[in-house]
Enzyme design. Structure first.
Site, PDB file in Angstrom:
ATOM      1  N   SER A 143       1.046  -1.585   0.120  1.00  0.00           N
ATOM      2  CA  SER A 143      -0.002  -0.085   0.356  1.00  0.00           C
ATOM      3  C   SER A 143       1.207   1.241   0.224  1.00  0.00           C
ATOM      4  O   SER A 143       1.933   1.695   0.423  1.00  0.00           O
ATOM      5  CB  SER A 143      -0.830  -0.003   1.286  1.00  0.00           C
ATOM      6  OG  SER A 143      -1.403   1.490   1.501  1.00  0.00           O
ATOM      7  N   TYR A 156      -1.181  -0.617  10.694  1.00  0.00           N
ATOM      8  CA  TYR A 156      -1.986  -0.975   9.281  1.00  0.00           C
ATOM      9  C   TYR A 156      -0.476  -0.528   8.367  1.00  0.00           C
ATOM     10  O   TYR A 156      -0.396  -1.533   7.654  1.00  0.00           O
ATOM     11  CB  TYR A 156      -3.216  -0.329   8.061  1.00  0.00           C
ATOM     12  CG  TYR A 156      -3.494  -0.137   7.128  1.00  0.00           C
ATOM     13  CD1 TYR A 156      -3.610  -1.691   6.765  1.00  0.00           C
ATOM     14  CD2 TYR A 156      -2.908   0.173   6.134  1.00  0.00           C
ATOM     15  CE1 TYR A 156      -3.678  -2.504   5.247  1.00  0.00           C
ATOM     16  CE2 TYR A 156      -3.452  -0.303   4.459  1.00  0.00           C
ATOM     17  CZ  TYR A 156      -3.952  -1.297   4.033  1.00  0.00           C
ATOM     18  OH  TYR A 156      -4.294  -1.660   3.075  1.00  0.00           O
TER      19      TYR A 156
HETATM   20  P1  NDP Z   1     -11.398  -5.355   0.010  1.00  0.00           P
HETATM   21  O1  NDP Z   1     -12.190  -5.424   1.465  1.00  0.00           O
HETATM   22  O2  NDP Z   1     -12.331  -5.245  -0.939  1.00  0.00           O
HETATM   23  O3  NDP Z   1     -11.351  -7.180  -0.359  1.00  0.00           O
HETATM   24  C1  NDP Z   1     -10.062  -7.771   1.223  1.00  0.00           C
HETATM   25  C2  NDP Z   1     -10.365  -9.167   0.706  1.00  0.00           C
HETATM   26  O4  NDP Z   1      -9.151 -10.377   1.258  1.00  0.00           O
HETATM   27  C3  NDP Z   1     -11.682 -10.407   0.776  1.00  0.00           C
HETATM   28  O5  NDP Z   1     -11.349 -11.328  -0.266  1.00  0.00           O
HETATM   29  C4  NDP Z   1     -11.682 -10.534   1.782  1.00  0.00           C
HETATM   30  O6  NDP Z   1     -12.350 -11.863   1.900  1.00  0.00           O
HETATM   31  C5  NDP Z   1      -9.990 -11.143   1.714  1.00  0.00           C
HETATM   32  N1  NDP Z   1      -9.467 -11.885   3.585  1.00  0.00           N
HETATM   33  C6  NDP Z   1      -9.590 -10.911   4.603  1.00  0.00           C
HETATM   34  N2  NDP Z   1      -8.858 -11.327   5.339  1.00  0.00           N
HETATM   35  C7  NDP Z   1      -9.387 -12.406   5.617  1.00  0.00           C
HETATM   36  C8  NDP Z   1      -8.511 -13.382   6.016  1.00  0.00           C
HETATM   37  N3  NDP Z   1      -8.061 -13.818   6.979  1.00  0.00           N
HETATM   38  N4  NDP Z   1      -8.629 -14.566   5.097  1.00  0.00           N
HETATM   39  C9  NDP Z   1      -8.271 -14.778   4.061  1.00  0.00           C
HETATM   40  N5  NDP Z   1      -9.057 -13.873   3.284  1.00  0.00           N
HETATM   41  C10 NDP Z   1      -9.584 -12.456   3.685  1.00  0.00           C
HETATM   42  O7  NDP Z   1     -10.192  -5.161  -0.012  1.00  0.00           O
HETATM   43  P2  NDP Z   1      -9.536  -4.242  -1.367  1.00  0.00           P
HETATM   44  O8  NDP Z   1      -9.960  -4.845  -2.796  1.00  0.00           O
HETATM   45  O9  NDP Z   1      -9.668  -3.007  -1.506  1.00  0.00           O
HETATM   46  O10 NDP Z   1      -7.909  -4.944  -0.455  1.00  0.00           O
HETATM   47  C11 NDP Z   1      -7.291  -5.480  -1.202  1.00  0.00           C
HETATM   48  C12 NDP Z   1      -5.718  -5.788  -0.721  1.00  0.00           C
HETATM   49  O11 NDP Z   1      -5.470  -3.981  -1.328  1.00  0.00           O
HETATM   50  C13 NDP Z   1      -5.788  -5.649   0.792  1.00  0.00           C
HETATM   51  O12 NDP Z   1      -4.714  -6.143   1.884  1.00  0.00           O
HETATM   52  C14 NDP Z   1      -5.574  -3.741   0.888  1.00  0.00           C
HETATM   53  O13 NDP Z   1      -5.103  -3.702   2.414  1.00  0.00           O
HETATM   54  C15 NDP Z   1      -4.524  -4.199  -0.146  1.00  0.00           C
HETATM   55  N6  NDP Z   1      -4.809  -2.409  -0.819  1.00  0.00           N
HETATM   56  C16 NDP Z   1      -6.241  -1.835  -0.246  1.00  0.00           C
HETATM   57  C17 NDP Z   1      -6.115  -0.111  -0.610  1.00  0.00           C
HETATM   58  C18 NDP Z   1      -7.680   0.433  -0.781  1.00  0.00           C
HETATM   59  O14 NDP Z   1      -7.577   1.526  -0.609  1.00  0.00           O
HETATM   60  N7  NDP Z   1      -8.800  -0.244  -0.754  1.00  0.00           N
HETATM   61  C19 NDP Z   1      -5.074   0.381  -1.143  1.00  0.00           C
HETATM   62  C20 NDP Z   1      -4.262  -0.144  -0.931  1.00  0.00           C
HETATM   63  C21 NDP Z   1      -3.572  -1.995  -0.679  1.00  0.00           C
HETATM   64  P3  NDP Z   1     -13.276 -12.897   2.711  1.00  0.00           P
HETATM   65  O15 NDP Z   1     -13.808 -10.987   3.592  1.00  0.00           O
HETATM   66  O16 NDP Z   1     -13.905 -13.203   1.910  1.00  0.00           O
HETATM   67  O17 NDP Z   1     -12.718 -13.761   4.027  1.00  0.00           O
HETATM   68  C1  8X3 Z   2      -4.826   1.543   1.825  1.00  0.00           C
HETATM   69  C2  8X3 Z   2      -4.706   2.616   1.309  1.00  0.00           C
HETATM   70  O1  8X3 Z   2      -3.985   5.237   1.975  1.00  0.00           O
HETATM   71  O2  8X3 Z   2      -6.343   4.115   3.510  1.00  0.00           O
HETATM   72  O3  8X3 Z   2      -4.139   0.880   1.870  1.00  0.00           O
HETATM   73  O4  8X3 Z   2      -4.032   3.508   3.814  1.00  0.00           O
HETATM   74  S1  8X3 Z   2      -4.537   4.242   2.451  1.00  0.00           S
END
Ligand code: NDP
Ligand code: 8X3
Length: 256
Positions: A143, A156
């Site tokens: 991130s 985080y």
């Molecule tokens: P979402 O919340 O849409 O998706 C997160 C996914 O992770 C879900 O499919 C969830 O599935 C899964 N997940 C969470 N915990 C677990 C667990 N314990 N075991 C298995 N699966 C798990 O978020 P994003 O798609 O936005 O995020 C995806 C990744 O990108 C994350 O690592 C996030 O930190 C990172 N990210 C996101 C950003 C944003 O602004 N959205 C920016 C930068 C990075 P389920 O609940 O079904 O298990």
């Molecule tokens: C998620 C992006 O800017 O909310 O990883 O930390 S931010």
């Protein structure tokens, strides 16, 4: 069937929403076999129903925090999916935006268990299957929070800094063994991520994204596919992506 005659597979953790869901669709459109995981089984089933019209899909309901579940999942992978060419370590979450001095310790533990331990569990289980495989790729979701501090990011952002450094260190280990490793570092992106972070507060979610022109999951899915499609002699070490609308602010000076 020998490994060379079966389609390339992509393993995506956290395929039930956001980036992982969009990546599943993108790689399916490009003809890759899919291995999709997450905790919400009903979502995995409906995604498999949809995407199995395009390609072979294997789903596994698992919690990445549980190393025994992860090991059993890898041991039970069907032969048709053993040709893993790309691992997308995407499952992850943020909980809360309160400052560190009022944040919940249990939230900190959940973020470390998911973003750090979970990612480590999956990487450790998959690496032996892909080491020495020409052009294999690991894409780890870090991130911008790995690179830049901001209030409320504490654990985080630190967990994502682990992901970024872990990516570089694994890359150092697999040098000469065909495997590429990328730390993908998105900024503000619109997905359930913020709903989870805000404890389901839809108003807070709407106000964050209103007019922000945030990154969309499909944007990240396209970037993931681009990374995985580079020729084998190219490794994208890290890639930080922001929406054009997002930029740095000045340093904060607190006047007494
Ligand atoms: P979402 O919340 O849409 O998706 C997160 C996914 O992770 C879900 O499919 C969830 O599935 C899964 N997940 C969470 N915990 C677990 C667990 N314990 N075991 C298995 N699966 C798990 O978020 P994003 O798609 O936005 O995020 C995806 C990744 O990108 C994350 O690592 C996030 O930190 C990172 N990210 C996101 C950003 C944003 O602004 N959205 C920016 C930068 C990075 P389920 O609940 O079904 O298990
Ligand atoms: C998620 C992006 O800017 O909310 O990883 O930390 S931010």
């Amino acid at each position: 069937m020998s490994q060379s005659t079966i389609n390339k597979s992509v393993l995506i953790t956290g395929a039930t929403s956001g980036f992982g869901l969009a990546a599943a669709k993108k790689f399916a459109q490009e003809g890759w076999n899919l291995i999709l995981t997450g905790r919400r089984q009903e979502r995995l089933i409906s995604l498999a129903d949809e995407l199995s019209k395009l390609t072979l899909v294997y789903i596994a309901t698992l919690d990445v925090r549980n190393s025994e579940e992860v090991t059993a999942f890898v041991e039970n992978l069907p032969n048709a999916f053993m040709n893993i060419q790309t691992l997308v370590n995407n499952a992850g979450l943020a909980l809360g935006t309160d400052p560190s001095y009022t944040a919940k310790l249990s939230d900190w533990h959940t973020m470390i268990d998911t973003n750090v331990i979970g990612l480590v569990n999956v990487t450790h289980a998959i690496l032996p299957l892909i080491v020495n495989k020409e052009g294999a790729t690991i894409i780890n979701l870090a991130s911008i929070a790995a690179n830049w501090p901001y209030p409320g990011s504490h654990v985080y952002g630190a967990s994502k800094a682990f992901v970024a450094q872990f990516s570089r260190n694994i890359r150092a280990d697999v040098a000469g063994k065909g495997v590429r490793v990328t730390s993908l570092e998105p900024g503000l992106s619109e997905s359930e991520f913020s709903l989870v972070r805000f404890g389901g507060d839809q108003k807070k979610y709407d106000s964050l994204y209103k007019g922000a022109q945030a990154i969309q999951p499909e944007d990240i899915a396209n970037i993931m596919f681009w990374i995985a499609s580079q020729p084998p002699h190219i490794n994208i070490n890290s890639l930080e992506v922001m929406p054009t609308s997002q930029a740095w602010n000045n340093f904060n000076v607190i006047k007494q």
